[in-house]
Design an enzyme around this catalytic site. Structure first.
Site, PDB file in Angstrom:
ATOM      1  N   GLU A   1      -5.152   1.478   6.684  1.00  0.00           N
ATOM      2  CA  GLU A   1      -3.660   1.521   6.453  1.00  0.00           C
ATOM      3  C   GLU A   1      -2.994   1.260   7.819  1.00  0.00           C
ATOM      4  O   GLU A   1      -3.298   1.771   8.930  1.00  0.00           O
ATOM      5  CB  GLU A   1      -2.949   2.578   5.983  1.00  0.00           C
ATOM      6  CG  GLU A   1      -3.653   2.965   4.549  1.00  0.00           C
ATOM      7  CD  GLU A   1      -2.860   2.113   3.326  1.00  0.00           C
ATOM      8  OE1 GLU A   1      -2.650   1.054   3.711  1.00  0.00           O
ATOM      9  OE2 GLU A   1      -2.618   2.866   2.401  1.00  0.00           O
TER      10      GLU A   1
ATOM     11  N   HIS B   1      -3.685  -4.030   4.872  1.00  0.00           N
ATOM     12  CA  HIS B   1      -4.847  -3.067   5.245  1.00  0.00           C
ATOM     13  C   HIS B   1      -6.058  -3.878   4.723  1.00  0.00           C
ATOM     14  O   HIS B   1      -6.043  -4.826   4.051  1.00  0.00           O
ATOM     15  CB  HIS B   1      -4.759  -1.918   4.361  1.00  0.00           C
ATOM     16  CG  HIS B   1      -4.859  -1.918   2.891  1.00  0.00           C
ATOM     17  ND1 HIS B   1      -4.037  -0.868   2.088  1.00  0.00           N
ATOM     18  CD2 HIS B   1      -5.605  -2.672   2.125  1.00  0.00           C
ATOM     19  CE1 HIS B   1      -4.340  -1.254   0.861  1.00  0.00           C
ATOM     20  NE2 HIS B   1      -5.282  -2.141   0.809  1.00  0.00           N
TER      21      HIS B   1
ATOM     22  N   ASP C   1     -14.806   1.399   0.686  1.00  0.00           N
ATOM     23  CA  ASP C   1     -13.528   2.631   0.955  1.00  0.00           C
ATOM     24  C   ASP C   1     -13.692   3.418  -0.565  1.00  0.00           C
ATOM     25  O   ASP C   1     -14.341   3.070  -1.435  1.00  0.00           O
ATOM     26  CB  ASP C   1     -12.321   2.054   0.873  1.00  0.00           C
ATOM     27  CG  ASP C   1     -12.038   1.009   0.122  1.00  0.00           C
ATOM     28  OD1 ASP C   1     -12.747   0.578  -0.675  1.00  0.00           O
ATOM     29  OD2 ASP C   1     -10.924   0.187   0.287  1.00  0.00           O
TER      30      ASP C   1
ATOM     31  N   ASN D   1       0.240  -4.720   2.652  1.00  0.00           N
ATOM     32  CA  ASN D   1       0.571  -4.316   3.927  1.00  0.00           C
ATOM     33  C   ASN D   1      -0.334  -4.765   4.959  1.00  0.00           C
ATOM     34  O   ASN D   1      -0.146  -4.180   5.839  1.00  0.00           O
ATOM     35  CB  ASN D   1       0.824  -2.818   3.857  1.00  0.00           C
ATOM     36  CG  ASN D   1      -0.298  -1.906   3.575  1.00  0.00           C
ATOM     37  OD1 ASN D   1      -1.510  -2.647   3.402  1.00  0.00           O
ATOM     38  ND2 ASN D   1      -0.086  -0.794   3.637  1.00  0.00           N
TER      39      ASN D   1
HETATM   40  C1  GLP Z   1      -7.026  -1.897  -2.306  1.00  0.00           C
HETATM   41  C2  GLP Z   1      -8.422  -1.613  -1.572  1.00  0.00           C
HETATM   42  C3  GLP Z   1      -8.843  -2.754  -0.672  1.00  0.00           C
HETATM   43  C4  GLP Z   1      -8.505  -4.027  -1.482  1.00  0.00           C
HETATM   44  C5  GLP Z   1      -7.025  -4.277  -1.629  1.00  0.00           C
HETATM   45  C6  GLP Z   1      -6.572  -5.379  -2.160  1.00  0.00           C
HETATM   46  O1  GLP Z   1      -6.075  -0.937  -2.037  1.00  0.00           O
HETATM   47  N1  GLP Z   1      -8.342  -0.351  -0.856  1.00  0.00           N
HETATM   48  O2  GLP Z   1     -10.324  -2.593  -0.606  1.00  0.00           O
HETATM   49  O3  GLP Z   1      -9.377  -5.187  -0.953  1.00  0.00           O
HETATM   50  O4  GLP Z   1      -6.338  -3.055  -1.740  1.00  0.00           O
HETATM   51  O5  GLP Z   1      -6.736  -5.217  -3.499  1.00  0.00           O
HETATM   52  P1  GLP Z   1      -6.400  -6.513  -4.514  1.00  0.00           P
HETATM   53  O6  GLP Z   1      -7.694  -7.358  -4.340  1.00  0.00           O
HETATM   54  O7  GLP Z   1      -6.596  -6.091  -5.954  1.00  0.00           O
HETATM   55  O8  GLP Z   1      -5.239  -7.420  -4.297  1.00  0.00           O
END
Ligand code: GLP
Length: 244
Positions: A143, A138, A67, A136
């Protein structure tokens, strides 16, 4: 779904790295789509150590970016491309030519998404995705609501994601409002899916991901129906529920 609950974030990160390294040993030219975010960072650190100490060769992997924030150049220190390069690709000795970038700064984002999805398909699909779990639900930036077959596309970020990503941008007001993300269709078709989830703040969404209704309102819930999913988690995220 296989769920592996470790005692701590450290133990979870070691376990996930060991399993990934074993998968790479069995398939050194695997196509891999790795998440950024905080959760897999220690896992990636362990992979570097396995490369150094055990001589595991990651250099033939082909990497596809999961992403990207819309409009952010790859050199920006906050770009997810750069984050992926500095924490995973470079330390593992993977040549840049083997990386397919999802260009958040492309002039025509819709075309960029279509070309990127074709490149994944041309490579024979993904062997392994390493995913984190958004608060949430995702996956990447799919999303809620994201249907099971959501393609690679441009997405507006939800207010919830803007809040959770504010820490990387010095405040919610600075977070880009849009992103590009590999689609649910590509992620769910991967031949192995690793989901890494740790910490108490993910407890509720993890429970919903494993046992809750399968719904676009929690994109991660579609993992219940995907093949070959392993969830690596820790006690803090698992909570008091009986161990699997
Ligand atoms: C982010 C990214 C994801 C990531 C997720 C969790 O917004 N878009 O690719 O895996 O949220 O992030 P974290 O591991 O910092 O909780």
């Amino acid at each position: 779904m296989r769920v592996v609950v470790s005692d701590s974030h450290e133990a979870m990160s070691e376990r996930a790295a060991a399993e990934f390294a074993a998968a790479v040993a069995a398939n050194p030219t695997a196509t891999v789509m790795p998440a950024t975010g905080n959760t897999p960072m220690e896992m990636y650190g362990n992979l570097s150590r396995l490369r150094r100490e055990d001589g595991i060769d990651f250099s033939k992997l082909r990497i596809f970016q999961l992403d990207a924030y819309r409009g952010i150049s790859p050199d920006d220190y906050r770009s997810l491309y750069r984050w992926m390069m500095t924490t995973l690709v470079t330390p593992l000795g993977i040549p840049q030519e083997q990386v397919v970038r999802l260009a958040g700064d492309a002039a025509d984002p819709d075309r960029e998404c279509a070309v990127f999805a074709d490149l994944v398909r041309d490579a024979g699909g993904l062997d392994i995705t390493i995913l984190g779990l958004g608060p949430n639900g995702h996956l990447g930036f799919n999303e809620p609501p994201s249907p099971v077959d959501a393609p690679t596309r441009r997405v507006p970020l939800t207010p919830e994601s803007m809040v959770s990503n504010a820490v990387y941008w010095g405040g919610e007001q600075n977070v880009p409002t849009e992103a590009l993300t590999a689609g649910m269709d590509l992620l769910l078709a991967a031949r192995a899916i690793y989901l890494v989830v740790s910490g108490e703040r993910k407890r509720e969404i993890l429970a919903r991901t494993i046992d809750g209704p399968v719904t676009p309102d929690n994109p991660a819930s579609f993992l219940q129906q995907a093949a070959n999913v392993t969830i690596f988690t820790d006690r803090a995220a698992w909570g008091d529920r009986p161990l699997p």
